[in-house]
Design a protein around this motif. Sequence first.
Motif, mmCIF file in Angstrom:
data_model
loop_
_atom_site.group_PDB
_atom_site.id
_atom_site.type_symbol
_atom_site.label_atom_id
_atom_site.label_comp_id
_atom_site.label_asym_id
_atom_site.label_seq_id
_atom_site.Cartn_x
_atom_site.Cartn_y
_atom_site.Cartn_z
ATOM 1 N N VAL A 182 -33.881 54.780 40.867
ATOM 2 C CA VAL A 182 -33.027 53.788 40.217
ATOM 3 C C VAL A 182 -33.296 52.399 40.790
ATOM 4 O O VAL A 182 -33.483 51.430 40.048
ATOM 5 C CB VAL A 182 -31.539 54.165 40.385
ATOM 6 N N LEU A 183 -33.361 52.321 42.103
ATOM 7 C CA LEU A 183 -33.622 51.035 42.741
ATOM 8 C C LEU A 183 -34.971 50.479 42.290
ATOM 9 O O LEU A 183 -35.131 49.277 42.063
ATOM 10 C CB LEU A 183 -33.598 51.211 44.265
ATOM 11 N N ASP A 184 -35.929 51.363 42.126
ATOM 12 C CA ASP A 184 -37.252 50.992 41.668
ATOM 13 C C ASP A 184 -37.179 50.325 40.291
ATOM 14 O O ASP A 184 -37.807 49.295 40.049
ATOM 15 C CB ASP A 184 -38.089 52.275 41.611
ATOM 16 N N GLN A 185 -36.376 50.897 39.407
ATOM 17 C CA GLN A 185 -36.265 50.349 38.056
ATOM 18 C C GLN A 185 -35.561 48.987 38.074
ATOM 19 O O GLN A 185 -35.924 48.094 37.305
ATOM 20 C CB GLN A 185 -35.499 51.312 37.150
ATOM 21 N N VAL A 186 -34.578 48.841 38.947
ATOM 22 C CA VAL A 186 -33.892 47.552 39.041
ATOM 23 C C VAL A 186 -34.863 46.482 39.527
ATOM 24 O O VAL A 186 -34.952 45.387 38.983
ATOM 25 C CB VAL A 186 -32.672 47.654 39.979
ATOM 26 N N LYS A 187 -35.627 46.850 40.557
ATOM 27 C CA LYS A 187 -36.624 45.906 41.085
ATOM 28 C C LYS A 187 -37.644 45.567 40.011
ATOM 29 O O LYS A 187 -38.105 44.427 39.910
ATOM 30 C CB LYS A 187 -37.345 46.549 42.274
ATOM 31 N N ARG A 188 -37.990 46.574 39.231
ATOM 32 C CA ARG A 188 -38.993 46.372 38.193
ATOM 33 C C ARG A 188 -38.516 45.324 37.192
ATOM 34 O O ARG A 188 -39.275 44.439 36.785
ATOM 35 C CB ARG A 188 -39.260 47.698 37.494
ATOM 36 N N ALA A 189 -37.242 45.420 36.803
ATOM 37 C CA ALA A 189 -36.697 44.454 35.852
ATOM 38 C C ALA A 189 -36.822 43.040 36.403
ATOM 39 O O ALA A 189 -37.301 42.131 35.724
ATOM 40 C CB ALA A 189 -35.245 44.780 35.554
ATOM 41 N N TYR A 190 -36.436 42.863 37.661
ATOM 42 C CA TYR A 190 -36.505 41.533 38.251
ATOM 43 C C TYR A 190 -37.948 41.045 38.373
ATOM 44 O O TYR A 190 -38.270 39.911 38.027
ATOM 45 C CB TYR A 190 -35.830 41.520 39.623
ATOM 46 N N LEU A 222 -34.020 51.987 31.516
ATOM 47 C CA LEU A 222 -33.113 51.236 32.376
ATOM 48 C C LEU A 222 -33.584 49.804 32.612
ATOM 49 O O LEU A 222 -32.798 48.863 32.519
ATOM 50 C CB LEU A 222 -32.966 51.978 33.712
ATOM 51 N N SER A 223 -34.878 49.631 32.873
ATOM 52 C CA SER A 223 -35.318 48.285 33.232
ATOM 53 C C SER A 223 -35.239 47.340 32.041
ATOM 54 O O SER A 223 -34.964 46.150 32.199
ATOM 55 C CB SER A 223 -36.727 48.315 33.821
ATOM 56 N N GLU A 224 -35.445 47.861 30.826
ATOM 57 C CA GLU A 224 -35.311 47.007 29.641
ATOM 58 C C GLU A 224 -33.851 46.581 29.454
ATOM 59 O O GLU A 224 -33.571 45.411 29.184
ATOM 60 C CB GLU A 224 -35.801 47.747 28.391
ATOM 61 N N ASP A 225 -32.938 47.544 29.613
ATOM 62 C CA ASP A 225 -31.516 47.214 29.509
ATOM 63 C C ASP A 225 -31.133 46.164 30.539
ATOM 64 O O ASP A 225 -30.364 45.243 30.256
ATOM 65 C CB ASP A 225 -30.664 48.474 29.754
ATOM 66 N N LEU A 226 -31.698 46.334 31.732
ATOM 67 C CA LEU A 226 -31.368 45.403 32.808
ATOM 68 C C LEU A 226 -31.854 44.003 32.481
ATOM 69 O O LEU A 226 -31.158 43.020 32.732
ATOM 70 C CB LEU A 226 -32.019 45.877 34.107
ATOM 71 N N LYS A 227 -33.050 43.921 31.929
ATOM 72 C CA LYS A 227 -33.584 42.596 31.598
ATOM 73 C C LYS A 227 -32.705 41.913 30.562
ATOM 74 O O LYS A 227 -32.437 40.717 30.644
ATOM 75 C CB LYS A 227 -35.023 42.722 31.097
ATOM 76 N N ASP A 228 -32.255 42.706 29.580
ATOM 77 C CA ASP A 228 -31.353 42.141 28.578
ATOM 78 C C ASP A 228 -30.058 41.666 29.214
ATOM 79 O O ASP A 228 -29.519 40.622 28.854
ATOM 80 C CB ASP A 228 -31.039 43.190 27.503
ATOM 81 N N PHE A 229 -29.574 42.455 30.179
ATOM 82 C CA PHE A 229 -28.331 42.089 30.858
ATOM 83 C C PHE A 229 -28.506 40.807 31.672
ATOM 84 O O PHE A 229 -27.690 39.883 31.577
ATOM 85 C CB PHE A 229 -27.887 43.243 31.760
#
Lengths: 213, 153
Positions: A154-162, A88-95
Motif C-alpha cells: 500500500v505504501l508503495d502505491q501511495v509513493k508511486r502516485a506522488y 489505488l495510485s490512480e485514485d490517489l492522483k485524482d485525490f
Amino acid sequence: MARKKGRLTQEVNAGSMADIAFLLLIFFLVTTTIASDKGILNILPPKQDPNQPPPEVLLNERNIFNILVNANDQLLVEGEYLDNTEKLSEDLKDFILNFGAPDEDAVALFNSLPASLRNRAKRSSDSSDHPMSGGAVVSIKTNRGTSYERYLEVLDQVKRAYFEIYAERVGLTSDQYRALTGKNPAERELLDRGKEGIPMAISIAEPDKIGGN
Amino acid sequence: MSKFKKKTGTSQNIPTSALPDIIFMLLFFFMVTTVLREQEILVEQKIPQATQLQKLEKKTLISYLYIGKPKNTAMFGAEPRVQANDVLINTKDIVLWVNQEKDKLSEAERDQITISMKADRDVKMGPISDVQFELREADARKLLYAAVGKVQN
C-alpha cells in the motif's frame, strides 16, 4: 643443438591458462551479489512528549484519503472495499490533484502544472481542497495483525502516485525521477521543481490492537 | 661484432610464463582470505517486493535492523525478533543500539542516521510498529523499508 634444447625446456604451455582464469572470473561475477540498499524511504514523525497531548490538527474529512488495512489484509479505501491495489495510485492522483477549493497560492500552483496533470482536477467538493501543506493528506491505518508485505504494498502505491506526479511535472518518467540523486545542481533543481508545493503528506497511524499481539 | 649481436638477441625475451601462476596465487589468496559478510543473519529474511525503490547515497550513514522469525526456533522461539549487528535484541534495547550506532558517526552526521529495516514479509505490523515507536524515541527518524524490485505493470 644445445640452444635448441634450452628453448624446449623454457616453453610451458600456458595458452589455456587465460581460459581458466576467464571461467573463474565469469563464475564469480555471476555468483556474487552485492548487497544493495534499495527500499522505500519513510520519515517517522518526531517523538511525542508524554506531558503534551498531540497537537490538534484541524482537517476536513474531505482532505483525508483514508486507507485502512485490516488483520486479514483486506483494504478499505475511502469507505469502499478494494480487492487489490492496482487502481489505488490512480485514485490517489485524482485525490491529490482535485483542487476542490484552492486558495491563491494553490491557484498559482495549479497554473504551473502541465496540462496532463491539470486535466486531473475534477474540482469536486467532496475531495481534497488543494495539494499544498494543509491540504490533501493520505492516511494509512493498519491493525497489528496486518502483514508487513501488505502494508508495504500500500505504501508503495501511495509513493508511486506522488512520484508520478513529481516526474510528470518535470517531464521525466517516474523511474528517472527516483534515480535523481541531487548531487549536482541540475539534478537538485529538477528534484525541487518536482516536489515544489506538493509535499508528500503520508500519515501512518498507530496500528490498533486487533489481530496481533 | 656478430657475437655481440647474438647475445643481445637471446637476452631480450624475459620468461613470463610464470606470471599467470603468480597472479593466480594472489587471486586464490585473496579469494580465500576475504570475508564477504561478517555477520550471520539469525532471522528469516524474505525481503518483500516493491516498485518505488529509492537508493541511498551514503552507505556510512546506514545501520541495519533485521526483523523476522528466528531461524533457530528451538533456541529463540517462533515469534518475530529483531537482530542488530549479530545478536537478537529486545525491542526495548533499540534506543541503546541506535545511540551506539550514532556514536560511530561524526558529530555533524549524527542526526542523518538512516535505519535500513530488513523485515521478513511474513512479519505482522505489530512488531514493526513497536520498532518504529522505539526509533522515534531514539530520534532516528529516517527509515528505509528494504525491498527488492518488482516488474511494474
